[in-house]
Design a protein around this motif. Structure first.
Motif, short mmCIF file in Angstrom:
data_model
loop_
_atom_site.label_atom_id
_atom_site.label_comp_id
_atom_site.label_asym_id
_atom_site.label_seq_id
_atom_site.Cartn_x
_atom_site.Cartn_y
_atom_site.Cartn_z
N CYS A 42 -4.45 7.82 6.04
CA CYS A 42 -2.75 7.73 5.70
C CYS A 42 -2.10 8.73 6.02
O CYS A 42 -2.60 9.72 5.66
N ALA A 63 1.01 -1.33 0.17
CA ALA A 63 0.44 -0.10 0.31
C ALA A 63 1.02 1.04 0.51
O ALA A 63 0.43 2.14 -0.47
N SER A 101 -8.15 4.49 1.85
CA SER A 101 -6.98 3.29 1.80
C SER A 101 -5.93 2.98 0.38
O SER A 101 -5.53 2.54 0.38
N GLN A 102 -6.52 2.88 -0.63
CA GLN A 102 -6.79 2.89 -1.33
C GLN A 102 -5.91 4.04 -2.60
O GLN A 102 -5.95 5.60 -2.82
N VAL A 121 -0.58 3.35 5.93
CA VAL A 121 -1.59 3.69 6.01
C VAL A 121 -2.05 2.29 6.76
O VAL A 121 -1.78 1.58 7.10
#
Length: 282
Positions: free
Chosen positions: A273, A103, A227-228, A263
């Motif tokens: 983040c 991530a 979270s992406q 993250v």
């Protein structure tokens, strides 16, 4: 739900930057990102969370709190057919940085896509979003409608800005900055707080200096509710509701050379983040 937080610092050549700090001004920028859904119930920002500017010895600090759009994007698309600059492999500077999670690496690559070819990023990933705006609502197919502050105006302004932005060098991951980012993410996962100040009273710059030394310019961006990688980065770029577009400016600041990301979970917004940036870090 989500909101941003960002803050900058300097450090290119240690001696040169130290002299610059003594004779010039240090510009610090803070920005906080939290996304708000029309159909979700959760905390919102009060009037006390409006932009704050304060002067500090040797410079100034700007803290911004604002709402940003929630955007559901999947994993990073293969850049092979999108931009020659992305095909060159320059965007993936994470090789050899085994300390990065997938991530964390994805966020760095996404930011480097913006920096190395801003116009292509706008064309490939921002232009398609225009079809999903209805007034101030952002409605993705099959997704919950999102209330924005500015509607499509902020998106269009961002597209124009990226179309005229000059390409920049990609950012290089730094372990010390990554550890500093993780400290803050772990802290707020436990406390449920937002903003740049840690539960121990630490600022981003203090946290960065735990693992090295920043010089000249440094910054921190915070995002909550996403979270992406693409969700986080595009929200900071569009910077809905932020007059100064400070989050976008941080990502497109040519002074920054190094980056650390983290993250993690957040007890209020489910995810967060942290993005720490520095011009020089030793």
């Amino acid at each position: 739900m989500g909101q941003p937080d960002a803050e900058p610092h300097h450090g290119l050549m240690e001696n040169h930057r130290r002299r610059k700090v003594k004779t010039g001004k240090i510009c610090l920028m803070l920005a906080l990102l939290v996304l708000f859904s029309l159909e979700s119930i959760g905390p919102t920002l009060s009037n006390a969370d409006s932009p704050i500017r304060q002067h500090q010895a040797g410079g100034n600090s700007v803290q911004q709190h604002t709402r940003l759009d929630q955007q559901n994007f999947g994993p990073i698309d293969s850049p092979a057919a999108l931009s020659p600059k992305w095909r060159s492999g320059r965007i993936d500077t994470t090789g050899g940085a085994e300390y990065l999670t997938d991530a964390e690496a994805a966020i760095i690559i996404e930011i480097n896509m913006v920096r190395t070819d801003p116009a292509a990023y706008a064309s490939n990933f921002l232009e398609p979003l225009r079809a999903y705006y209805r007034g101030r609502l952002l409605q993705y197919p099959g997704e919950i409608a999102i209330q924005t502050n500015e509607g499509i105006r902020a998106l269009d302004e961002c597209i124009r800005a990226l179309e005229t932005s000059s390409p920049l060098s990609p950012l290089v991951p730094n372990k010390g900055l990554t550890l500093a980012a993780r400290d803050h993410a772990n802290d707020q996962a436990r406390t449920g707080q937002t903003g740049h100040t840690g539960s121990d009273g630490s600022s981003p710059f203090i946290r960065m200096n735990r693992y090295g030394k920043w010089n000249a310019l440094a910054g921190e961006n915070l995002g909550y509710g996403n979270s992406q990688a693409r969700k986080i980065v595009t929200s900071l770029l569009i910077d809905d509701g932020v007059t100064s577009r400070g989050h976008r400016k941080n990502l497109l600041d040519r002074s920054f050379n190094f980056i650390g990301t983290a993250v993690g979970p957040h007890m209020v917004y489910r995810s967060m983040c942290v993005i720490d940036l520095a011009e020089s870090y030793n």
